[in-house]
Design a protein around this motif. Structure first.
Motif, PDB file in Angstrom:
ATOM      1  N   THR A  57       4.878  -3.553  -3.458  1.00 44.15           N
ATOM      2  CA  THR A  57       6.233  -3.636  -2.916  1.00 44.15           C
ATOM      3  C   THR A  57       7.066  -2.436  -3.344  1.00 44.15           C
ATOM      4  O   THR A  57       7.774  -1.820  -2.532  1.00 44.15           O
ATOM      5  N   LEU A  58       6.967  -2.087  -4.620  1.00 43.30           N
ATOM      6  CA  LEU A  58       7.696  -0.914  -5.112  1.00 43.30           C
ATOM      7  C   LEU A  58       7.168   0.372  -4.470  1.00 43.30           C
ATOM      8  O   LEU A  58       7.950   1.282  -4.175  1.00 43.30           O
ATOM      9  N   ALA A  59       5.862   0.433  -4.249  1.00 41.44           N
ATOM     10  CA  ALA A  59       5.280   1.621  -3.629  1.00 41.44           C
ATOM     11  C   ALA A  59       5.823   1.806  -2.214  1.00 41.44           C
ATOM     12  O   ALA A  59       6.186   2.928  -1.812  1.00 41.44           O
ATOM     13  N   ARG A  60       5.901   0.735  -1.447  1.00 39.55           N
ATOM     14  CA  ARG A  60       6.423   0.842  -0.079  1.00 39.55           C
ATOM     15  C   ARG A  60       7.897   1.230  -0.085  1.00 39.55           C
ATOM     16  O   ARG A  60       8.354   1.989   0.779  1.00 39.55           O
ATOM     17  N   LYS A  61       8.646   0.716  -1.060  1.00 41.08           N
ATOM     18  CA  LYS A  61      10.051   1.075  -1.162  1.00 41.08           C
ATOM     19  C   LYS A  61      10.204   2.562  -1.488  1.00 41.08           C
ATOM     20  O   LYS A  61      11.036   3.267  -0.885  1.00 41.08           O
ATOM     21  N   LEU A  62       9.395   3.035  -2.424  1.00 36.80           N
ATOM     22  CA  LEU A  62       9.422   4.458  -2.752  1.00 36.80           C
ATOM     23  C   LEU A  62       9.018   5.312  -1.553  1.00 36.80           C
ATOM     24  O   LEU A  62       9.609   6.372  -1.302  1.00 36.80           O
ATOM     25  N   ALA A  63       8.017   4.861  -0.819  1.00 31.64           N
ATOM     26  CA  ALA A  63       7.564   5.601   0.357  1.00 31.64           C
ATOM     27  C   ALA A  63       8.681   5.720   1.388  1.00 31.64           C
ATOM     28  O   ALA A  63       8.862   6.781   2.014  1.00 31.64           O
TER      29      ALA A  63
END
Length: 384
Positions: free
Chosen positions: A11-17
């Motif tokens: 979830t954090l990775a997609r937000k960062l992306a």
């Protein structure tokens, strides 16, 4: 494992992306070199490149110590084991790296040489303790990260009076290689906008040694941790520097890296080692002050002095396998899939170059995580 999981949170990775995609200027490209092979594997293991917009590109650097070791040094180690009958202790990655004339440490071992795989410098010390009549040579290799353990082993050998323990020193230094990469970047070399600085190396030397990059080359640097969210956050930090016209050294890996690094480890290295005037790097050539040797006060433990060897009948070591583009991959000017041997003649089971062997090699990363073109069978009669 919760602590590690937090740095792999989808979830954090997609937000960062999404944040990276929003802040990356579509009118420009961002070519960011991850110097460390550990970063390369993290990027492809976790699909970080797939989460980037098309104009954010990771460029692979020379941050694999096994890969940058020139073939001639492996030839020299084999000659020590064969001609002097020493017990050569080495790490697993080195065993299968191709040497001249299609040799390797593993093949030399199969031919009768006493070459043993170890997991730490302490394993080599233990072998030396077991038999005082056996000459034990530690094939010491690595960047600044693995240099202190070699120094610890040598100090222990001296304290214990182990006159049969020696080191074949191949420790190399990160900043000179980075300087060479940047000095040759441009129209005729690799195109770079920023640097993802190495993680483990920086825990030893700190972030201060990279300050020459913005000062001399006007490129931003972000020291990045190894986990996928570390790499993504560091990428965002570089993009923000570039967008704002800033150029400095920033430290994303604050949980492990400081500006001054580990001063105790640095003092230990300075006590046992001295800089070489020059050392050859695969793909980069001979770089001044880019590697270490044993200091003069430790010459009694220096395998190169104790067990001198000369090139074979051909008078030359280190002839690269024809067609292997590992040197170009290490400079960042080619990707593994640009090599004609990749996935055909060259595979992990039949490596033509160190980049396919090492656990930090770019070719191994592409193969392990599926980043390669459709494979073709070797032509009839092709040999490995």
């Amino acid at each position: 494992m919760k602590y590690i999981d937090e740095f792999r949170d989808g979830t954090l990775a997609r937000k960062l992306a999404r944040t990276i995609a929003a802040e990356a200027d579509p009118a420009r490209d961002y070519r960011l070199m991850e110097f460390c092979g550990g970063h390369t594997h993290a990027i492809y293991r976790y699909g970080v490149q797939d989460l980037m917009p098309d104009n954010v590109k990771f460029v692979h650097g020379p941050g694999c110590p096994v890969c940058v070791l020139p073939m001639a040094r492996i030839d020299q180690a084999i000659a020590m084991a064969v001609e002097h009958g020493v017990t050569l202790c080495t790490y697993g990655d080195l065993m299968r790296v191709p040497a001249s004339e299609r040799r390797s440490l593993l093949k030399a071992k199969a031919g009768g040489a006493d070459i043993r795989m170890i997991y730490s410098t302490q394993d080599a010390l233990a072998i030396a303790r077991q038999d005082a009549g056996r000459h034990v040579v530690l094939f010491a290799i690595g960047f600044e990260t693995t240099t202190p353990p070699t120094a610890v082993a040598l100090k222990a050998a001296r304290a214990e009076g182990l006159a049969n323990f020696f080191a074949f020193c191949n420790h190399v230094l990160t900043p000179p290689a980075l300087k060479t990469i940047l000095a040759t970047a441009g129209p005729d070399g690799v195109q770079l906008d920023g640097i993802l600085g190495p993680s483990h190396v920086s825990t030893i030397i700190g972030s201060r040694p990279y300050e020459f990059v913005p000062e001399q080359f006007a490129k931003p640097v972000v020291i990045a941790g190894f986990e996928p969210l570390d790499v993504m956050q560091s990428t965002l930090m570089l993009i923000r520097q570039l967008n704002e016209g800033r150029c400095t050294v920033e430290n994303q890996y604050t949980r492990a890296v400081t500006r001054d690094g580990n001063r105790k480890a640095q003092a230990l290295m300075a006590e046992v080692f001295a800089p070489r005037d020059s050392f050859e790097w695969r793909g980069l050539g001979h770089l001044p002050h880019s590697a270490l040797r044993l200091a003069d006060g430790w010459a009694d433990f220096d395998a190169e002095q104790r067990f001198p060897v000369a090139p074979g009948p051909s008078g030359k070591w280190g002839k690269e396998i024809k067609g292997c583009e590992c040197p170009s991959v290490l400079r960042g000017v080619m990707e593994p899939t640009d090599c004609k041997l990749f996935g055909t003649v060259c595979t992990p089971e039949n490596p033509m170059g160190a980049c396919m062997v090492s656990s930090e090699g770019a070719c191994a990363a592409y193969w392990s995580y599926g980043r390669f073109r459709d494979l073709k069978r070797p032509a009839a009669g092709a040999t490995a």
